[in-house]
Write an enzyme that holds these catalytic residues in place. Sequence first.
Site, mmCIF file in Angstrom:
data_model
loop_
_atom_site.group_PDB
_atom_site.id
_atom_site.type_symbol
_atom_site.label_atom_id
_atom_site.label_comp_id
_atom_site.label_asym_id
_atom_site.label_seq_id
_atom_site.Cartn_x
_atom_site.Cartn_y
_atom_site.Cartn_z
ATOM 1 N N LYS A 74 0.732 -1.426 -0.046
ATOM 2 C CA LYS A 74 -0.011 0.060 -0.127
ATOM 3 C C LYS A 74 0.826 1.328 -0.210
ATOM 4 O O LYS A 74 1.744 1.231 0.455
ATOM 5 C CB LYS A 74 -1.067 -0.108 1.293
ATOM 6 C CG LYS A 74 -1.843 1.080 1.273
ATOM 7 C CD LYS A 74 -2.798 0.860 2.438
ATOM 8 C CE LYS A 74 -3.992 2.031 2.812
ATOM 9 N NZ LYS A 74 -4.544 1.903 4.034
ATOM 10 N N SER A 149 -9.816 1.818 3.067
ATOM 11 C CA SER A 149 -8.853 2.716 2.130
ATOM 12 C C SER A 149 -7.570 1.852 1.323
ATOM 13 O O SER A 149 -7.087 2.356 0.427
ATOM 14 C CB SER A 149 -8.048 3.585 2.988
ATOM 15 O OG SER A 149 -7.356 2.949 3.907
ATOM 16 N N SER A 173 -9.922 -0.833 6.812
ATOM 17 C CA SER A 173 -9.227 -0.640 5.506
ATOM 18 C C SER A 173 -8.445 -1.862 4.907
ATOM 19 O O SER A 173 -8.207 -1.780 3.842
ATOM 20 C CB SER A 173 -8.222 0.571 5.520
ATOM 21 O OG SER A 173 -8.931 1.817 5.478
#
Length: 475
Positions: A74, A149, A173
């Site tokens: 990420k 997210s 997330s």
Amino acid sequence: MGFSPLMDYRAVSAGKTTCAALVEEALTRAGQAADLNMFIELFSESARAQAAAVDARLAAGDSLPLAGMVVALKDNFCYRGHRVSAGSKMLETFESLFSATAVERLEAAGAVFLGRTNCDEFAMGSSNETSYYGPVRNPLDPSKVPGGSSGGSAAAVAAGLCHVALGSDTGGSIRQPAAFTGIVGMKPTYGRISRHGLIAYASSFDQIGPFAHTLEDAAAVLEIMSGADAFDATVSSRPVVSSPPIAPIGPQRYAYFQATLDHPGLDPHIRASLENLFEQLRSAGHTVDAVDFPYLDQLVPLYYVLTTAEASANLARYDGVRFGHRSEQEVDDLDGLLKASRSEGFGLEVQRRILLGTFVLSSGYYDAYYGKAQKGRRLLRDHAESLLASYDALLSPTSPHTAFPIGRENSDPTVMYLEDLYTVHANLTGLPALSLPGGLHPNGLPWGLHITTGRFEEPALFAHAALLQNTLSAH
Ligand code: GLN
């Protein structure tokens, strides 16, 4: 669309393929899937160099537990010599001088990093639509969001571009995007994995965790990443042994909150599927009890008071002077420079949260909001701990529905905040939790089953996930 996973990374240690071949395959697939906007950047050059190094070490007789594992990061994990932006214009050109502890440990175990994945700006969001780099498309249906997210990380695993991806989970997330893309997503106990080198959102909530196709792969990377770290004083030194996950023998005790099933926002098919699962578990001799939970409507407000407060402090460092985007507007004082830089560098959702967090911490409102929310958090934690003294795990849906359309009407931000209804409990309490693919909804998209166990009981979490996976697949 059907996606085949990459060949098992264990084939590299078994001599059936090379790490270099797996990385080439992953890079080719990533190139073909570019229109889904999953990666902000592919680390083609360093991934090839890492792969060559892994192959050379294996040839020299070294054994590496994760040799050949292709991992996506990420865009909030620091990786030495590479850019990291947290999905924000603020850090668009920032390059990291060091690697996160989790990244270093995976690298030392033989993993290779394919690239950095798109995400909501500073990990704030549930749909990946707050990213400065545009939304990610769900590989299962490109008109839908992948969740957020960590949307790019979930999508990259689901699309078969990598074996595992790392995400961060402050309020869901990892677990919600895993549910939206039909894979496994896991948030460990608060304090299980070092956050050194993770760009902070809300420090008393943030945890690092894996996305994977299988429980085995998720457990394997968890084990490597876990454990004490001189750079992060919040990490526990308790050892974690979680692989391979094997279903526990004998009758188990599960609980669920009746209020979660009764919530009007819950999709009727997901509700019926859960009730069905509970019946199957009961007929196999397990206990599944409905328990009262009077706090469901308080979870999301508690979460947003506390996380925005912490975010307002964590994001103060991005001032365009020490870090981040600096405005080129003509200004005549420092305040003007800070204001212009922060207004240009941060997107609207991040600005909203900084303002909200500053408000709840301001003198005069501190006791009414922040102080009260801290007490609420303590109450929740005590409630969960006493419940998990009598039950092995707590079950719920991961999300109230399946993946929703990109560009869904969004004039009221609190509608998006309700996406986090079922996931924030584990972050408020610090407990480990996992989202397991529950099955396909009649609309063709996957839904997620959410499992929570006691503090530092990750081995039990994986074991119960294995049992529940067997039960779901027998259906
Ligand atoms: N959707 C939640 C939020 O917007 C959770 C985000 C996260 O876990 N990073 O804050």
